[in-house]
Design an enzyme around this catalytic site. Structure first.
Site, PDB file in Angstrom:
ATOM      1  N   HIS A  84      57.407  84.579  73.832  1.00 60.41           N
ATOM      2  CA  HIS A  84      56.289  83.651  73.938  1.00 60.41           C
ATOM      3  C   HIS A  84      55.957  83.187  72.535  1.00 60.41           C
ATOM      4  O   HIS A  84      55.610  83.984  71.671  1.00 60.41           O
ATOM      5  CB  HIS A  84      55.075  84.328  74.578  1.00 60.41           C
ATOM      6  N   CYS A  85      56.089  81.918  72.321  1.00 59.39           N
ATOM      7  CA  CYS A  85      55.893  81.397  70.977  1.00 59.39           C
ATOM      8  C   CYS A  85      54.478  80.857  70.833  1.00 59.39           C
ATOM      9  O   CYS A  85      54.106  79.900  71.522  1.00 59.39           O
ATOM     10  CB  CYS A  85      56.894  80.288  70.699  1.00 59.39           C
TER      11      CYS A  85
END
EC number: 2.3.1.225
Lengths: 141, 658
Positions: B144-145
């Site tokens: 998850h950026c």
């Protein structure tokens, strides 16, 4: 909404049993379904027919995911147009999915509905399972 | 419309609407501002001189690179990473509470474990992971950026990767050309242009190191055919990666593969059923439909009714049907409500097919009646049934998401740590967003790997503790707080207000301190008799039995059933199910609040959701109240003698011999 309700109606009307055909991960994450004939369907359909259907589906998905010139060109074109091409054009995978949906509908009409079965499109479940829905009582209100 | 249902007919709304958290948008806004702002300044202040001095193709080139970067950034940000829609209730019918938490599949000769996702209600496909930030299972989950405020998964990994490559190029260009400008203006550094250019240089120079580090890392991952998640969790360290096809093919797959389809937001085609004449049954009368509704789980064909007739002489309820039949009866309730309520306690039409049996008839009548009433009350709750499934994130108490949550978090954290190690703000938990400069300082490629390792070890510390520790006894139910339970209405119907019932109820009512342990050896095995309890307590409340012990009091379900909202259950706070595993259930605890009232039928409805099987004494706090249903059901009613058959979760029958 309509779609949801119709499925619910279906459920209400029918004593439905569902048989799920799981994904076959033996070759990796490519989309492939198990061709093993489920026991619950033994009395209902021909093993050959089942395998043929699943195999055709597998082939279609393989075609969708094929790493070939077509997908490469599509990617290049998308890059060049800053991905705006996706607004107008349908991707290769989507085209094959439409083909698959048509195939499933055709199979349902020709083969499975007369046997009281309904084959569902696995895309509805995230390509995780193919389900055969069996209707025991079929007076759809 | 209850939240969580697909409101527009589109398939598979991924997760219920979550509270708006502005802090999630800080990194992505910062990234956007920096990228666009810095580039604009560069183009406005530095490029004019460059185009005069050298060539006008320089700004053009920079603009092209910038647009490409921006396009990939937008795609990475806004594109669905490959979210799996929540599985429908019917899909896990075969996997009752006893089903294992892990399922093993062989992928190219290597055993890969698929974990049951309690939120999404399916076994996660290989390489899929549940992102705790987005609360979705994502296909080929990378991480998850926070900088794009999105998960990176199968569908958008390519764009993320290209974004990194193009951003690296862009930063290098901007820095290089700014340096060129400065070197030619060493005597005019006090000019506005120079000042701005120097600022641009600083910013780009500062971000160069983390971005290059992250890019290099992802080049390595692509070449090895791994995801960040797999790298950080060390899945293939010292082992073979079954998902790799060789370096070149891996790169080709990332860059040239066809765009994967999205699973969400697809219009589901109506399943039109064209029934051929031979398969048409005579249309069921309303009474017959009623019978179907009430006798959910009972074989509905006439022939099976005859079988039931012979069985009805038994004191035991007929064995529950296969789980497949569990759900179809449920939606009936909505339609049948009016007819059920307006009718006097009629003999169920089911019994029209039977010879007149007095007691079973009475039983059934009484049960029908009360069930009708409770159905009536519970009608409004049936919409909430899908809500339960649709809103697992609301329901699951974070403290209780022992296995599933921890696993999810582990995945999420591992993933986040992957990106966090370098430039990412959230190292663990995604909650803290250290200052920009902090992230920059952390960012060297060396520190990247070290932080990844630390993230990895931390994650691993989490993982084994929770998942490995209970592998052999890890059942889905432990992690699964939101699974549908199966409750055959039949078992609810059987205890009735007849005298026979009362005596039976008496036998059943004294709470057993320890439900049959032989059956509870596996954690999550239900203390059997619990399933009769909702109905029992319903009867008791209606005054037939005042001798009900304290536990058989108003149910926590009442709190859950909003129309009749009552004070929430007195259920004691529950330790995570994992911990309660294996320890003998303390039996119906004082705070044990089983189903009560006619609302028990609503509870019965609620019982459609698979309960956790952690034992009779444990109960979930508020958000997992529905679990209380089963928990309270599990406070066992001891059968008088012989073998008592009770329906368990998933339609399983438990024969209790006393």
């Amino acid at each position: 909404m309509a779609e949801t309700h119709s499925l619910q109606d279906l459920r209400q009307a029918a004593v439905a049993s569902k048989v799920f055909v799981q994904r076959d991960y033996t070759s990796g994450t490519i989309c492939k379904f198990q061709t093993k004939f489920p026991a619950e369907l033994e009395s209902r359909i021909d093993k050959q027919q089942f395998e043929e259907t699943i195999q055709t589906l597998n082939n279609l998905y393989a075609e969708a995911e094929k790493l070939g010139g077509r997908s490469y060109l599509e990617g290049c074109l998308a890059c060049l147009t800053a991905y705006t091409i996706f607004l107008c054009m349908e991707t290769h995978y989507e085209k094959v999915l439409k083909k698959i949906a048509k195939y499933i509908q055709e199979q349902n009409e020709k083969i499975y509905a007369p046997l009281g079965l309904l084959l569902t499109d696995p895309i509805e479940r995230g390509l995780r399972v193919v389900s055969f829905l069996h209707h025991a009582a079929l007076s759809v209100p | 419309m209850p939240v969580g249902l697909s409101v527009d007919g589109a398939l598979g709304y991924p997760s219920p609407s979550r509270p708006f958290r502005p802090s999630r948008y800080v990194p992505v806004s910062a990234a956007t501002t920096l990228l666009v702002g810095t580039t604009t300044l560069f183009l406005c202040f530095t490029c004019p001189w460059l185009s005069e001095r050298f060539s006008s193709s320089i700004p053009l080139y920079n603009v092209v690179i910038f647009l490409f970067t921006l396009a990939n950034f937008c795609m990475a940000t806004f594109m669905d990473p490959g979210i799996f829609p929540r599985a429908e209730e019917d899909e896990d019918k075969e996997d009752d509470f006893r089903a294992p938490l892990y399922k093993t599949v062989e992928v190219r000769g290597i055993q890969v474990r698929m974990k049951w996702c309690s939120t999404c209600r399916f076994y996660r496909p290989p390489r899929c992971s549940h992102c705790s930030v987005c609360d979705n299972c994502v296909e080929e989950f990378d991480h998850h950026c926070p900088w794009v405020n999105n998960c990176i998964g199968r569908r958008n990994y390519r764009y993320f990767f290209l974004f990194l490559l193009s951003l690296t190029t862009h930063i290098m260009d901007v820095f290089g050309f700014s340096l060129l400008y400065i070197l030619h203006h060493t005597k005019q550094l006090d000019q506005v242009d120079s000042v701005v250019t120097m600022a641009v240089m600083c910013v780009s120079g500062l971000f160069f190191v983390p971005v290059v580090g992250l890019t290099g890392f992802h080049i390595f991952l692509v070449a090895r055919g791994r995801t960040t998640n797999e790298q950080v969790t060390g899945k293939f360290r010292g082992g073979v990666n079954p998902f790799t096809h060789g370096c070149l093919k891996n790169i080709a797959y990332v860059l040239c593969g066809s765009q994967a389809p999205r699973y969400l937001g697809r219009l589901r085609k109506p399943h039109s059923v064209q029934v051929q004449p031979p398969f048409l049954r005579p249309p069921l009368s309303e009474a017959q439909l009623e019978a179907k509704v009430l006798d959910n789980g009972i074989q509905q064909s006439k022939s099976s009714l005859e079988i039931m007739e012979s069985q009805s002489t038994d004191a035991d309820p007929p064995p529950p049907p296969k789980p497949e039949h569990r759900y179809p009866g449920l939606p009936h309730t909505q339609n049948e409500e009016c007819s059920l309520l307006t009718e006097a306690p009629a003999t169920p039409s089911l019994y029209k097919y039977r010879p007149a049996y007095s007691s079973p008839g009475k039983n059934h009548t009484a049960s029908t009646h009360s069930s009708k009433m409770s159905r009536g009350n519970s009608m409004t709750e049936s919409p909430s049934v899908p809500v339960t499934t649709g809103q697992p994130s609301y329901r699951s108490d974070p403290s209780l998401s022992s296995r599933g949550g921890a696993g999810c978090r582990g995945g999420g954290e591992g993933g986040r740590a992957g990106s966090g190690g370098l430039g990412g703000a959230s190292a663990f938990g995604g909650r803290s967003y250290p200052s920009f400069t902090d992230t920059l300082l952390q960012s060297a490629a060396a520190s990247c790997s070290s932080s990844l390792r630390s993230a990895h070890t931390a994650h691993n510390a989490l993982g084994p503790l929770i998942s490995e520790g209970t592998t052999s006894t890890s059942y889905k139910s432990l992690a699964n707080q939101t699974r549908n339970g199966s409750l055959s209405y039949e078992s609810l119907l059987t205890p009735s207000e007849s005298p026979e019932f009362e005596s039976a109820a008496h036998e059943l009512s004294p709470p057993r301190p320890h439900p049959p342990h032989s059956l509870s050896t596996a954690p999550g095995a239900p203390p059997i008799l619990g399933y009769t309890s909702p109905f029992l307590s319903a009867q008791q409340r209606e005054g037939s039995l005042q001798a009900c012990p304290a536990p058989l009091r108003p149910s926590p379900n009442r709190a859950f059933l909003r129309p009749t909202s009552s004070p929430p259950s007195r259920a004691p706070p529950l330790s995570p199910r994992a911990r309660s595993l294996g320890s003998p259930p303390p039996g119906p605890a004082p705070g044990h609040t089983p189903l009560g009232k006619s609302l028990s039928y609503g509870g019965g409805v609620e019982l459609q959701h698979r309960p956790s099987r952690s034992g009779g004494g444990t109960s979930m706090p508020n958000s997992t109240i529905k679990q209380n249903v089963a928990n309270h059901n599990t406070h066992s009613h001891k059968p008088a003698g012989g073998v008592k058959k009770v329906t368990g979760v998933g339609g399983t029958t438990y024969g209790i011999s006393v």
